[in-house]
Design a protein around this motif. Structure first.
Motif, PDB file in Angstrom:
ATOM      1  N   ASN A  38       0.834  -1.205   0.000  1.00 46.33           N
ATOM      2  CA  ASN A  38       0.000   0.000   0.000  1.00 46.33           C
ATOM      3  C   ASN A  38       0.869   1.256   0.000  1.00 46.33           C
ATOM      4  O   ASN A  38       0.537   2.252  -0.641  1.00 46.33           O
ATOM      5  N   THR A  62      -6.388   1.193  -9.880  1.00 37.76           N
ATOM      6  CA  THR A  62      -6.330   0.241  -8.781  1.00 37.76           C
ATOM      7  C   THR A  62      -7.241  -0.912  -9.161  1.00 37.76           C
ATOM      8  O   THR A  62      -8.421  -0.711  -9.449  1.00 37.76           O
ATOM      9  N   ARG A 115      -7.578  -4.995  -3.859  1.00 33.98           N
ATOM     10  CA  ARG A 115      -6.755  -5.077  -2.667  1.00 33.98           C
ATOM     11  C   ARG A 115      -6.881  -6.514  -2.136  1.00 33.98           C
ATOM     12  O   ARG A 115      -7.869  -6.853  -1.488  1.00 33.98           O
ATOM     13  N   THR A 163      -1.859  -3.688  -2.641  1.00 40.04           N
ATOM     14  CA  THR A 163      -2.740  -3.174  -3.682  1.00 40.04           C
ATOM     15  C   THR A 163      -2.263  -3.713  -5.021  1.00 40.04           C
ATOM     16  O   THR A 163      -1.060  -3.727  -5.290  1.00 40.04           O
TER      17      THR A 163
END
Length: 85
Positions: A36, A50, A53, A59
């Motif tokens: 992250n 993105t 997660r 990520t």
């Protein structure tokens, strides 16, 4: 074909730098697994998507190349990744 070639160059160099890929993509889209903290530092300099997660510490980001991506663009991006490593 050009976009995939640039993505392959990017993938090869990032692997050599020690980055981990979330999946092995044969396309112009590459999916990296970052901490992250790395993702936060990267977003200050690079526009990326993105993807997900996978846990609270990591990520997955998506980078995409195109017909307009140059080797110079790839080298500049690699410099940024070198700085956040």
């Amino acid at each position: 074909a050009h976009a995939i070639g640039m993505a392959e160059m990017l993938k090869r160099e990032l692997k050599d730098m020690g980055y981990t890929f979330y999946l092995d993509s044969p396309t112009n889209q590459q999916f990296l697994l970052l901490t992250n903290e790395q993702a936060e530092r990267l977003k200050r300099q690079v526009l990326f998507s993105t993807w997900e997660r996978p846990d609270e510490m990591h990520t997955v980001i998506r980078l995409a190349t195109s017909w307009a991506t140059t080797e110079e663009n790839v080298q500049k991006l690699l410099q940024v990744f070198d700085e956040i490593m």
